[in-house]
Scaffold this active site. Structure first.
Site, mmCIF file in Angstrom:
data_model
loop_
_atom_site.group_PDB
_atom_site.id
_atom_site.type_symbol
_atom_site.label_atom_id
_atom_site.label_comp_id
_atom_site.label_asym_id
_atom_site.label_seq_id
_atom_site.Cartn_x
_atom_site.Cartn_y
_atom_site.Cartn_z
ATOM 1 N N CYS A 1 0.880 -1.163 0.000
ATOM 2 C CA CYS A 1 0.000 0.000 0.000
ATOM 3 C C CYS A 1 0.913 1.208 0.000
ATOM 4 O O CYS A 1 1.564 1.503 1.009
ATOM 5 C CB CYS A 1 -0.926 0.009 1.212
ATOM 6 S SG CYS A 1 -2.032 1.447 1.235
ATOM 7 N N CYS B 1 -0.388 4.398 2.462
ATOM 8 C CA CYS B 1 -0.557 4.244 3.915
ATOM 9 C C CYS B 1 -0.298 2.797 4.288
ATOM 10 O O CYS B 1 0.810 2.310 4.129
ATOM 11 C CB CYS B 1 -1.914 4.747 4.380
ATOM 12 S SG CYS B 1 -3.318 4.008 3.520
ATOM 13 N N SER B 2 -1.319 2.079 4.756
ATOM 14 C CA SER B 2 -1.096 0.687 5.146
ATOM 15 C C SER B 2 -2.390 -0.122 5.032
ATOM 16 O O SER B 2 -2.697 -0.913 5.918
ATOM 17 C CB SER B 2 -0.546 0.608 6.563
ATOM 18 O OG SER B 2 -1.411 1.260 7.480
ATOM 19 N N CYS B 3 -3.147 0.068 3.960
ATOM 20 C CA CYS B 3 -4.373 -0.698 3.768
ATOM 21 C C CYS B 3 -4.028 -2.181 3.704
ATOM 22 O O CYS B 3 -3.094 -2.590 3.007
ATOM 23 C CB CYS B 3 -5.073 -0.261 2.481
ATOM 24 S SG CYS B 3 -5.710 1.431 2.558
#
Length: 217
Positions: free
Chosen positions: A118, A121-123
């Protein structure tokens, strides 16, 4: 698609809804504040909290995804369903919830290896992989997985043949990816429970491959 040596796949979804993964929700903020207070008062051991988080990050959560992979390996009809509509196929096993509602399964083959990142961000698909590892959220991984996926994989100890294509999938708030690793040789006749034991969290992100039976622990 992004072409240099390998493919980077993403959609317009990245324009929407990323910010929430970089901030605490109200409930998360309250839990964090409570944890800090209890630590300061000597009521809990931060090392114990870290151990619990590690368990859910690497063991409990990824068992769901391993079940999905094992079923895809052993049930051709389920694998076809997973290709067509991963969200529905995964939901049929009871795995749904926060950040896992919209899924796509990408299948490794002899010609292509898939890697998930991702970039903004950090999906991450919590419902099938549990908590995201620290390195998945790190800026170094998020940037280098796109520009140098082969080098990143080598740092994880995964050295792929030069003629194997690497496709990088960019997760978003709207769509999360699950890598279906290749089924290892020597697993004919194994039931789903045993097969699931060969599938690690990292293999379902793409930074590893499924373990061979003789190397499984």
């Amino acid at each position: 698609m992004h072409d240099h040596e390998d493919d980077h796949a993403h959609g317009d979804e990245h324009a929407h809804g990323h910010g929430h993964d970089n901030h605490y929700s109200d409930m998360q903020a309250r839990v964090k504040a409570l944890e800090t207070l209890m630590t300061e008062k000597g009521l809990i051991d931060p090392a114990a909290i870290d151990a619990i988080v590690e368990t859910y990050e690497t063991k409990v959560g990824p068992r769901n995804g391993a079940h999905v992979v094992a079923k895809a390996w052993s049930d051709a009809d389920f694998a076809d369903w997973l290709r067509r509509d991963a969200t529905a196929a995964i939901n049929s096993l009871g795995y749904t919830g926060r950040q896992g509602e919209h899924m796509r399964a990408v299948f490794n083959t002899a010609e292509t290896h898939n890697l998930v990142v991702c970039t903004l961000c950090s999906c991450y698909p919590w419902s099938v992989l549990g908590l995201p590892p620290v390195w998945y959220k790190a800026p170094a991984y998020r940037s280098r997985a796109v520009i140098d996926p082969r080098g990143v994989l080598a740092e994880f100890g995964l050295r792929l043949p030069e003629d194997k294509k690497i496709r990088v999938w960019d997760s978003t708030a709207e769509l999360r990816y699950l890598v279906i690793p290749e089924r290892p040789e020597g697993t004919d006749g194994m039931d789903e429970q045993v097969l699931a034991g060969l599938v690690s969290r990292d293999a379902m992100i793409g930074t590893a491959v499924a373990r061979r039976p003789e190397s499984a622990t």
